[in-house]
Design a protein around this motif. Structure first.
Motif, PDB file in Angstrom:
ATOM      1  N   TYR A 342      39.803   5.498  16.058  1.00  0.00           N
ATOM      2  CA  TYR A 342      41.153   5.934  16.402  1.00  0.00           C
ATOM      3  C   TYR A 342      41.171   7.456  16.481  1.00  0.00           C
ATOM      4  O   TYR A 342      40.692   8.136  15.559  1.00  0.00           O
ATOM      5  CB  TYR A 342      42.155   5.420  15.366  1.00  0.00           C
ATOM      6  CG  TYR A 342      42.186   3.909  15.337  1.00  0.00           C
ATOM      7  CD1 TYR A 342      43.105   3.194  16.098  1.00  0.00           C
ATOM      8  CD2 TYR A 342      41.248   3.191  14.597  1.00  0.00           C
ATOM      9  CE1 TYR A 342      43.111   1.809  16.108  1.00  0.00           C
ATOM     10  CE2 TYR A 342      41.235   1.795  14.597  1.00  0.00           C
ATOM     11  CZ  TYR A 342      42.174   1.123  15.362  1.00  0.00           C
ATOM     12  OH  TYR A 342      42.154  -0.255  15.373  1.00  0.00           O
ATOM     13  N   VAL A 343      41.689   7.967  17.587  1.00  0.00           N
ATOM     14  CA  VAL A 343      41.673   9.397  17.847  1.00  0.00           C
ATOM     15  C   VAL A 343      43.112   9.897  17.924  1.00  0.00           C
ATOM     16  O   VAL A 343      43.910   9.401  18.726  1.00  0.00           O
ATOM     17  CB  VAL A 343      40.940   9.713  19.162  1.00  0.00           C
ATOM     18  CG1 VAL A 343      40.940  11.226  19.415  1.00  0.00           C
ATOM     19  CG2 VAL A 343      39.499   9.189  19.119  1.00  0.00           C
ATOM     20  N   LEU A 344      43.442  10.867  17.078  1.00  0.00           N
ATOM     21  CA  LEU A 344      44.743  11.532  17.121  1.00  0.00           C
ATOM     22  C   LEU A 344      44.516  12.974  17.583  1.00  0.00           C
ATOM     23  O   LEU A 344      43.639  13.669  17.053  1.00  0.00           O
ATOM     24  CB  LEU A 344      45.407  11.528  15.746  1.00  0.00           C
ATOM     25  CG  LEU A 344      45.703  10.155  15.135  1.00  0.00           C
ATOM     26  CD1 LEU A 344      46.263  10.309  13.732  1.00  0.00           C
ATOM     27  CD2 LEU A 344      46.668   9.387  16.010  1.00  0.00           C
ATOM     28  N   ARG A 345      45.294  13.382  18.558  1.00  0.00           N
ATOM     29  CA  ARG A 345      45.100  14.718  19.108  1.00  0.00           C
ATOM     30  C   ARG A 345      46.453  15.388  19.325  1.00  0.00           C
ATOM     31  O   ARG A 345      47.391  14.771  19.851  1.00  0.00           O
ATOM     32  CB  ARG A 345      44.340  14.632  20.442  1.00  0.00           C
ATOM     33  CG  ARG A 345      43.876  15.970  20.989  1.00  0.00           C
ATOM     34  CD  ARG A 345      43.200  15.784  22.342  1.00  0.00           C
ATOM     35  NE  ARG A 345      41.989  14.989  22.239  1.00  0.00           N
ATOM     36  CZ  ARG A 345      40.782  15.492  21.959  1.00  0.00           C
ATOM     37  NH1 ARG A 345      40.645  16.778  21.730  1.00  0.00           N
ATOM     38  NH2 ARG A 345      39.731  14.703  21.910  1.00  0.00           N
ATOM     39  N   GLY A 346      46.552  16.615  18.874  1.00  0.00           N
ATOM     40  CA  GLY A 346      47.756  17.403  19.075  1.00  0.00           C
ATOM     41  C   GLY A 346      47.413  18.774  19.606  1.00  0.00           C
ATOM     42  O   GLY A 346      46.249  19.062  19.908  1.00  0.00           O
ATOM     43  N   PRO A 347      48.396  19.653  19.711  1.00  0.00           N
ATOM     44  CA  PRO A 347      48.153  20.984  20.279  1.00  0.00           C
ATOM     45  C   PRO A 347      47.090  21.781  19.528  1.00  0.00           C
ATOM     46  O   PRO A 347      46.380  22.589  20.134  1.00  0.00           O
ATOM     47  CB  PRO A 347      49.524  21.659  20.193  1.00  0.00           C
ATOM     48  CG  PRO A 347      50.500  20.540  20.144  1.00  0.00           C
ATOM     49  CD  PRO A 347      49.829  19.442  19.395  1.00  0.00           C
ATOM     50  N   SER A 348      46.965  21.567  18.210  1.00  0.00           N
ATOM     51  CA  SER A 348      45.996  22.361  17.451  1.00  0.00           C
ATOM     52  C   SER A 348      45.114  21.511  16.542  1.00  0.00           C
ATOM     53  O   SER A 348      44.445  22.041  15.666  1.00  0.00           O
ATOM     54  CB  SER A 348      46.735  23.394  16.589  1.00  0.00           C
ATOM     55  OG  SER A 348      47.588  22.746  15.662  1.00  0.00           O
ATOM     56  N   GLY A 349      45.111  20.207  16.742  1.00  0.00           N
ATOM     57  CA  GLY A 349      44.344  19.355  15.849  1.00  0.00           C
ATOM     58  C   GLY A 349      43.708  18.175  16.550  1.00  0.00           C
ATOM     59  O   GLY A 349      44.150  17.729  17.608  1.00  0.00           O
ATOM     60  N   HIS A 350      42.633  17.678  15.932  1.00  0.00           N
ATOM     61  CA  HIS A 350      41.879  16.550  16.474  1.00  0.00           C
ATOM     62  C   HIS A 350      41.364  15.750  15.290  1.00  0.00           C
ATOM     63  O   HIS A 350      40.665  16.280  14.416  1.00  0.00           O
ATOM     64  CB  HIS A 350      40.713  17.076  17.324  1.00  0.00           C
ATOM     65  CG  HIS A 350      39.863  15.995  17.925  1.00  0.00           C
ATOM     66  ND1 HIS A 350      38.478  16.001  17.832  1.00  0.00           N
ATOM     67  CD2 HIS A 350      40.183  14.882  18.635  1.00  0.00           C
ATOM     68  CE1 HIS A 350      37.990  14.931  18.473  1.00  0.00           C
ATOM     69  NE2 HIS A 350      39.000  14.249  18.958  1.00  0.00           N
ATOM     70  N   LEU A 351      41.731  14.468  15.218  1.00  0.00           N
ATOM     71  CA  LEU A 351      41.345  13.606  14.104  1.00  0.00           C
ATOM     72  C   LEU A 351      40.703  12.335  14.644  1.00  0.00           C
ATOM     73  O   LEU A 351      41.254  11.669  15.510  1.00  0.00           O
ATOM     74  CB  LEU A 351      42.570  13.241  13.263  1.00  0.00           C
ATOM     75  CG  LEU A 351      42.374  12.221  12.132  1.00  0.00           C
ATOM     76  CD1 LEU A 351      41.493  12.801  11.035  1.00  0.00           C
ATOM     77  CD2 LEU A 351      43.714  11.775  11.570  1.00  0.00           C
ATOM     78  N   VAL A 352      39.511  12.021  14.141  1.00  0.00           N
ATOM     79  CA  VAL A 352      38.811  10.785  14.509  1.00  0.00           C
ATOM     80  C   VAL A 352      38.621   9.967  13.246  1.00  0.00           C
ATOM     81  O   VAL A 352      38.071  10.457  12.255  1.00  0.00           O
ATOM     82  CB  VAL A 352      37.448  11.072  15.164  1.00  0.00           C
ATOM     83  CG1 VAL A 352      36.760   9.764  15.563  1.00  0.00           C
ATOM     84  CG2 VAL A 352      37.614  11.969  16.383  1.00  0.00           C
ATOM     85  N   VAL A 353      39.095   8.722  13.259  1.00  0.00           N
ATOM     86  CA  VAL A 353      39.018   7.834  12.096  1.00  0.00           C
ATOM     87  C   VAL A 353      38.193   6.610  12.466  1.00  0.00           C
ATOM     88  O   VAL A 353      38.369   6.033  13.547  1.00  0.00           O
ATOM     89  CB  VAL A 353      40.426   7.389  11.641  1.00  0.00           C
ATOM     90  CG1 VAL A 353      40.321   6.500  10.406  1.00  0.00           C
ATOM     91  CG2 VAL A 353      41.305   8.594  11.366  1.00  0.00           C
ATOM     92  N   ARG A 354      37.313   6.214  11.560  1.00  0.00           N
ATOM     93  CA  ARG A 354      36.511   5.008  11.739  1.00  0.00           C
ATOM     94  C   ARG A 354      37.137   3.883  10.928  1.00  0.00           C
ATOM     95  O   ARG A 354      37.231   3.954   9.695  1.00  0.00           O
ATOM     96  CB  ARG A 354      35.072   5.265  11.287  1.00  0.00           C
ATOM     97  CG  ARG A 354      34.249   4.012  11.018  1.00  0.00           C
ATOM     98  CD  ARG A 354      33.828   3.325  12.275  1.00  0.00           C
ATOM     99  NE  ARG A 354      33.000   2.169  11.966  1.00  0.00           N
ATOM    100  CZ  ARG A 354      33.118   0.983  12.543  1.00  0.00           C
ATOM    101  NH1 ARG A 354      34.041   0.788  13.454  1.00  0.00           N
ATOM    102  NH2 ARG A 354      32.319  -0.009  12.211  1.00  0.00           N
TER     103      ARG A 354
END
Length: 379
Positions: A342-354
């Motif tokens: 699952y990938v969350l992306r915003g203007p200044s952030g990037h999060l990848v969760v397994r």
């Protein structure tokens, strides 16, 4: 002598090699001509000219020439057989070819010839570490075939070198065909690499019955394993991001070779699923192009080439938008529920969760114990 144009390159490989010669290619080619290698974090180590093909780069010991079918892959002294395999895959041959055609310096041709002749002499068929892993034989065959294509137009290389090279590649095809790493459950990227090696060799020897058989066998492996090993959302079922990269390369290059020679062997939907593999790759990459460390990674590759250089003119086949590789239209929050990322992306952030199924259809694979692991990038 290998004919030009049998691979995905243009009919004349010389301009392709010259135009793509980078500073990194020159640096690698110069290092190789000096007998110095840096593989899998070993640091710069001198292996001689020609190199000691069975020398472990971590311990300096030489792996023995015992029968390959009963080879002992592990020693308690810190040796790592992967450093030996990595060298013999021949990744550096493309850099030598590019440097050769762009500069005309005979050192690069000489190094290529020395490496081919010494490898064949020092690694008799069926003995030693280089005939113990069919996957590595497949990747070696792909890089050696590409090298034969790139150096083929050089009139200075003696015919005797080509006889020995082609003979060894032909025997490699027989070896791969006999020792495919198939298993009803525990088969993954190794088996795909076997198939890719057969495709390369099948195209190279396409005028012989064996070559035609290898190409068909390899294409069948690519078609069946793409459907089995890649989820509908484009994620490799081994669930390690490093392995997703290498399996993407295998399906891309192998499939492209089939498409340019025997396109009828690829099923409908092949490139659509490969395209989804790229969409996942693009989604998990941070904005600086660095991949998260989720799951296992041994830095495996098929070629040391930029995959996007091949993908760019093939976007219509992959169903990708006309944009650069790092912007395939998925630079947004995206779920890959089948593969479990699952990938969350915003203007200044990037999060990848397994968070998903255990790899290899529950058998366990290169995902290791990374459930609920994540990587967060801010700023």
């Amino acid at each position: 002598r290998p004919a030009a144009g049998v691979l995905w390159l243009d009919a004349d490989p010389v301009p392709w090699s010259q135009a793509n010669c980078t500073e990194a290619d020159r640096a690698l080619a110069d290092s190789v001509t000096e007998g110095v290698f840096d593989l899998l974090g070993s640091g710069r180590i001198g292996l001689g000219r020609p190199p000691a093909w069975r020398r472990d780069l971590y311990t300096g010991r030489d792996w023995p020439l015992t029968p390959s079918w009963r080879y002992r892959w592990y020693w308690a002294d810190g040796s790592d057989i992967r450093t030996v395999w990595e060298l013999s895959r021949g990744y550096h041959f493309v850099a030598l070819a590019r440097a050769h055609w762009s500069t005309g310096d005979p050192r690069y041709r000489t190094a290529f010839v020395e490496h081919i002749e010494s490898w064949i002499r020092d690694n008799p068929v069926g003995y030693g570490p280089h005939w113990a892993s069919p996957m590595d034989a497949g990747i070696r065959a792909a890089n050696w075939t590409l090298a034969a294509h790139l150096f083929g137009p050089d009139p200075v290389i003696p015919e005797s070198v080509w006889y020995r090279l082609l003979e060894n590649l032909f025997v490699t095809g027989l070896y791969l065909e006999r020792y495919l790493e198939w298993h009803p459950r525990y088969r993954g990227n190794h088996y795909v690499a076997n198939g890719v090696g057969l495709v390369y060799l099948g195209v190279l020897f396409r005028d012989l019955p064996d070559g035609a058989r290898w190409c068909h066998r390899g294409a069948r492996i690519l078609a069946t394993e793409l459907a089995r090993q890649v989820h509908a959302d484009g994620v490799s079922f081994e669930a390690g991001l490093g392995y997703h990269r290498v399996i993407t390369e295998l399906f891309t290059y192998g499939g492209e070779l089939v498409a340019r020679n025997v396109p009828a062997l690829l099923p409908d939907g092949y490139w659509g699923r490969v395209g989804r593999m790229y969409r996942f790759l693009d989604a998990y990459l941070a904005d600086d192009g660095v991949a998260p460390m989720l799951g296992d990674s041994d830095d495996g590759r098929l070629h040391l080439l930029a995959v996007d250089a091949l993908v760019e003119p093939r976007r219509h086949r992959l169903g990708l938008p006309p944009a650069r590789f790092s912007g395939l239209g998925t630079r947004r929050s995206t779920a890959f529920p089948h593969g479990g990322f699952y990938v969350l992306r915003g203007p200044s952030g990037h999060l990848v969760v397994r968070c998903g199924p255990v790899g290899l259809e529950g058998a366990g694979s290169h995902d290791h114990n990374d459930q609920l692991s994540f990587e967060l990038t801010l700023g």
